[in-house]
Design an enzyme around this catalytic site. Sequence first.
Site, short mmCIF file in Angstrom:
data_model
loop_
_atom_site.label_atom_id
_atom_site.label_comp_id
_atom_site.label_asym_id
_atom_site.label_seq_id
_atom_site.Cartn_x
_atom_site.Cartn_y
_atom_site.Cartn_z
N SER A 46 51.79 4.47 38.27
CA SER A 46 52.42 3.85 39.05
C SER A 46 53.82 4.00 38.63
O SER A 46 54.84 4.13 39.57
CB SER A 46 52.40 2.29 39.05
OG SER A 46 52.37 1.86 37.98
N LYS A 69 47.49 6.86 26.89
CA LYS A 69 47.52 7.11 27.93
C LYS A 69 46.22 7.56 28.43
O LYS A 69 45.27 7.69 27.84
CB LYS A 69 48.52 8.53 28.01
CG LYS A 69 49.82 8.31 28.03
CD LYS A 69 50.54 9.66 28.11
CE LYS A 69 50.27 10.61 29.46
NZ LYS A 69 50.50 9.44 30.48
N GLU A 72 47.60 15.69 31.96
CA GLU A 72 48.79 15.19 31.34
C GLU A 72 49.07 15.72 29.90
O GLU A 72 50.19 15.98 29.54
CB GLU A 72 48.69 13.63 31.25
CG GLU A 72 48.61 12.76 32.76
CD GLU A 72 48.63 11.58 32.60
OE1 GLU A 72 48.03 10.98 31.69
OE2 GLU A 72 48.81 10.67 33.46
#
Length: 222
Positions: A30, A96, A105
């Site tokens: 987000s 993460k 990522e």
Amino acid sequence: MNVENEKWIAAIASADYVKNGMLVGLGSGSTAAFMIAELGKRVAGGLIMKGIPSSDATAKLAKQAGISLISLDDAGTMDINIDGADEFDPKFQLIKGGGGALLREKILAHNSRFNIIIADSGKKVDGLGKFKLPVETIPFATEIIISELHNMDLKPQLRMKNNEVYKTDENNCIIDVDIFKKDDLQELNNHLIQIPRCGGNRTFLNLYGYCFNGAREQGCYL
Ligand code: 5RP
């Protein structure tokens, strides 16, 4: 200040680092979505850049925002990579992968000259581990890795979604582990990376270059 505002401030500050002609790794989640929206506005205003998305969801958002995308193969090394985080500690170590995009990522972060993490103040913790550490595994090895993580007293839990095993964009599984009682994260990290085919599993220790600006004083963290 509310969380959404903090995310916006951090996203706008991170977008300031993106200059004409740059190849930009686009994180997931987000907070990254705010950054993608901000870059989209700047592209509409004349910024020339190309994005390398870290997830299918990010690719969709970026296309909607009008950002041109290229593959990691075509990009090679990126100029900058901007991503969110689930937790960061006073040493700016991160957890993460809450959104399930951690392996891609991590690959983008590794292949970028410069990395920026954007996070609201709620992500700041004294010690990592309130949030479970995601461990991404190939399906072939998932059960055996669960056993190994269990033996390490990490209370592994296979991530589920709608009563089915959660699968990443790479068709991998995610095992969420409890590192709250682990004092030596470097040792844990070293142990985890020894497990074959255990991908994207680290705490992002010592990987990112961090940038700070005025937003930090306002409770936002870059
Ligand atoms: C996805 C991630 C995200 O960066 C992390 O989960 C933060 O997400 P959000 O900004 O929605 O809190 O690592 O794999």
